[in-house]
Design an enzyme around this catalytic site. Structure first.
Site, PDB file in Angstrom:
ATOM      1  N   SER A 135     -49.124 -36.444   1.493  1.00  0.00           N
ATOM      2  CA  SER A 135     -49.254 -37.120   2.268  1.00  0.00           C
ATOM      3  C   SER A 135     -48.767 -37.579   3.514  1.00  0.00           C
ATOM      4  CB  SER A 135     -49.384 -38.606   1.442  1.00  0.00           C
ATOM      5  OG  SER A 135     -49.873 -38.639   0.398  1.00  0.00           O
TER       6      SER A 135
ATOM      7  N   GLU B 136       0.855  -0.928   0.189  1.00  0.00           N
ATOM      8  CA  GLU B 136      -0.346   0.053   0.199  1.00  0.00           C
ATOM      9  C   GLU B 136       1.182   0.735   0.405  1.00  0.00           C
ATOM     10  OE1 GLU B 136      -3.739   0.205  -0.042  1.00  0.00           O
ATOM     11  OE2 GLU B 136      -3.658  -1.886  -0.580  1.00  0.00           O
TER      12      GLU B 136
END
Length: 688
Positions: free
Chosen positions: A404, A134
């Site tokens: 069911s 950076e």
């Protein structure tokens, strides 16, 4: 007589030849003195130039002085506004939630994870990786780096696009603190006094510490300490060069390079950072080669990425101010079992890879829980390994008709009303007059009728006509009450189709209701929270969300229902779910047009529910609850029970022969008499 020329020759005399002359150029009269501008003109020009220079100098000097005063004042104002560096380390808007499994191990994170770290105590490899990436001149500039800006501009011009930024770490800190939502040009102008003020007020180590704690690094990790623990299961003090490079690489694009999203992209970016560290002298050639040869790997917890759907569900169990909107860092202990989660995920993947056509968009969901309702695993959809926070959870959010799979509640009502598993019933056509709708004739799935059979056989073969007859005989009110008492919280249908599962429910609700049947008829509401505490504090802020069991079925009726459900797997529609080494019980479910297919069942140790269908309600092709859902259930339970001894089912095997309850079509008089007797005893009316 001809004239002779001067030579004495005859002929006309020749004229003398003239040489042509060029016209002379007109010449200007010569000026007196010098050939250049006059002295007066030169003096005038000099005086004018000097005046312009003096004016510009005067304006520039005063502009610079005024600008300097403004900048100095703004810097002093910013300096006065800046708090102590310690107060700037944690900049989160809300806290974090760390989720622990049933053994106390971390399996998921939510919110903004944060743990304080400082430049002085962090790994030197991490500090070097950040600076190399950076701001390589971080220790040499005053917050603004003209050399760095010039270098970035040159690189961008060569590339023809923006490939490198000239912002310093101090400038990035100013952006994170004050200008995160400001436009680029405006931000660069406004941040200058703040940058100068920070350089004046804070040491380089303090500025770097703020950056190390404020930077967002993906997957909810705020700061490098949280990221190191999130991805590698270790402190930022102990990361290796390869791990440091991967963490520093996240600064460029946290979501893109998050190793939990794309480990290969993260490793590729880390290799670039390693090259920068070597180039700038932070790593020797040997160390750099070693870091490239052994790239960083995720911790087991991070790589598992398990429990995303479960984590989303359990986060909704508590109050939002302690979970999704917490301002504190909290720890949530849960019932989650990562081994069972892997069992469910691998089972689902196995069936879809071997028995479902490639490219199918069919979805499936799985829930595994203990008999008391403790949810152990949850698959909310396919490709669960990539599940991220907030995805649609088909286990808890999808409302579908159970078909069911609802029938156990119908037969539970019948058993509670005095019916017996060996009672004889007649499977024959039936027509009911539904007020407002007219005649309604339920049909069996096979479109065939079996005649005289036992109640257990009717349940085992999922006979629709008998289920409706039972429901009508005992009363729909009783059926609804039992279903709701066992945990079906959604509104249930009023008409006779209630018995065939036309009311919507979630997979979690149905599985929890089945758990109540296994739990000797006691309601087992699904729960996932054990307790919630502040991080680093043993004080319990919130206890378990488990509800006390409530008796719904008497133990004998529950035991007989378990027996009937075991027959479904042993000899009925659920035979594909059979387990080789232990008894199991369950029920299949397929809705009209096969839009939903279910299998829900249990052993003596665990309950599992499986749903399969399409998100857009497209009918399934050739799939019933006794097919793929039953196979997914079987594969899940095989893995779930690895290493566990068989546990018997809490069932009551019927021994007393049943007596025939005649069908209305065979003996209307007897049917009406029996209906009146049962209706008088149980307050119900209907046809049997």
């Amino acid at each position: 007589m001809a004239r002779r020329d001067s030579t004495g020759r005859g002929g006309a005399p020749k004229r003398p030849r003239r040489t042509p002359t060029r016209p002379r150029k007109a010449t200007a009269p010569a000026r007196r003195g010098s050939s250049g501008p006059g002295l007066f003109e030169r003096v005038l020009r000099f005086l004018l130039f000097g005046l312009i220079v003096r004016v510009l100098w005067w304006l520039g000097l005063r502009t610079a002085v005024i600008g300097g005063i403004i900048l100095g004042g703004a810097t002093l104002w910013a300096y006065a506004q800046l708090p102590e560096a310690e107060a700037l380390l944690d900049g989160r808007e809300r806290g974090s939630v760390t989720l622990l499994d049933r053994e106390g191990n971390t399996f998921a994170w939510r919110g903004q994870q944060y743990v304080t770290t400082r430049a002085e105590t962090a790994s030197p490899h991490l500090v070097n990786a950040v600076i190399a990436t950076e701001d390589r001149r971080f220790h040499d500039h005053f917050g603004l780096d003209p050399i760095g800006i010039a270098r970035a501009m040159a690189a961008n011009l060569r590339a023809g696009r923006v490939v490198q930024g000239g912002s310093t770490i101090t400038q990035q800190v100013a952006k994170l603190l004050f200008f995160e939502n400001t436009r680029s040009l405006e931000r660069h102008i406004k941040q200058v006094p703040y940058v100068l003020a920070m350089e004046a007020k804070y040491t380089k180590e303090e500025i770097l510490s703020i950056y190390l704690n404020r930077a967002y690094l993906g997957a909810g990790a705020q700061g490098f300490e949280a990221a190191a623990q999130r991805y590698f299961g270790k402190s930022a003090r102990n990361v290796t060069p390869a791990e440091a490079a991967m963490l520093a690489g996240l600064l460029k694009a946290p979501s893109r390079y998050a190793p939990t999203s794309d480990i290969e992209a993260a490793q590729g970016r880390a290799e670039v950072i390693i090259g920068l560290m070597e180039e700038q002298g932070y790593l020797s050639r040997v160390d750099a080669e070693l870091a490239r040869a052994l790239p960083a790997q995720l911790s087991d917890a991070a790589s598992a990425r398990a429990g995303g759907y479960f984590a989303d569900w359990v986060m909704s169990a508590g109050p939002s101010f302690l979970t999704n909107q917490t301002s504190e860092d909290v720890v949530l202990r849960t019932t989650f079992d990562p081994r069972l989660q892997r069992a469910a995920e691998t089972a689902l993947a196995e069936i879809f890879s071997t028995k479902v056509r490639e490219g199918s968009k069919a979805q499936a969901a799985i829930v595994v829980m203990s008999p008391d309702g403790a949810v152990r695993a949850m698959v909310g959809g396919r490709n669960t390994g990539a599940a991220q926070a907030g995805q649609f959870n088909r286990a808890t959010q999808a409302l579908r008709q159970p078909g069911s799979a609802f029938k156990p509640f119908v037969y539970a009502a019948g058993l509670m009303a005095g019916m017996h598993p060996l009672d004889m019933v007649v499977d024959s056509p039936i027509t009911l007059n539904v007020p407002g709708s007219g005649p309604w004739s339920p049909q069996n799935y096979t479109r065939e009728y079996l005649g005289e059979i036992t109640l257990t056989e009717a349940f085992r073969e999922s006979i629709n006509t008998v289920a409706v007859k039972v429901s009508e005989q005992v009363g729909r009110t009783r059926v609804r009450a039992i279903a709701q008492d066992l945990g079906i919280e959604r509104p249930l249908a009023d008409g006779p189709s209630l018995a065939l599962g036309v009311s919507e429910a979630t997979l979690l609700e149905l599985t929890g209701a089945y758990a109540g049947i296994l739990n000797q008829g006691q309601r087992s509401m699904p729960y996932g929270v054990i307790d919630l505490r502040l991080k680093g504090d043993n004080t319990v802020l919130m206890g378990t969300d488990r509800q006390a069991p409530i008796p719904v079925l008497d133990p004998e009726a529950a035991g007989m229902l378990v027996y009937m459900m075991s027959e479904v797997i042993a000899n009925g529609t659920g035979q594909r779910a059979q387990l080789p080494d232990r008894p199991a019980a369950g029920k299949t479910g397929t809705t009209q047009a096969a839009r939903d297919a279910w299998f829900i069942g249990f052993t003596g140790d665990y309950v599992a529910g499986v749903w399969m269908g399409y998100d857009d309600n497209t009918p399934l092709s050739g799939v019933t609850g006794g097919g793929l859902p039953a196979e997914i259930w079987r594969e899940t339970m095989l893995r779930v029970h690895e290493g566990l001894p068989p546990t018997p089912l809490p069932m009551v095997v019927p021994e007393v022969p049943g007596t025939r309850l005649p069908d209305m079509g065979d003996d209307p008089v007897a049917g009406n008499i029996l209906q009146q007797v049962i209706g008088g005893i149980f307050g119900a009316s209907g046809l049997y």
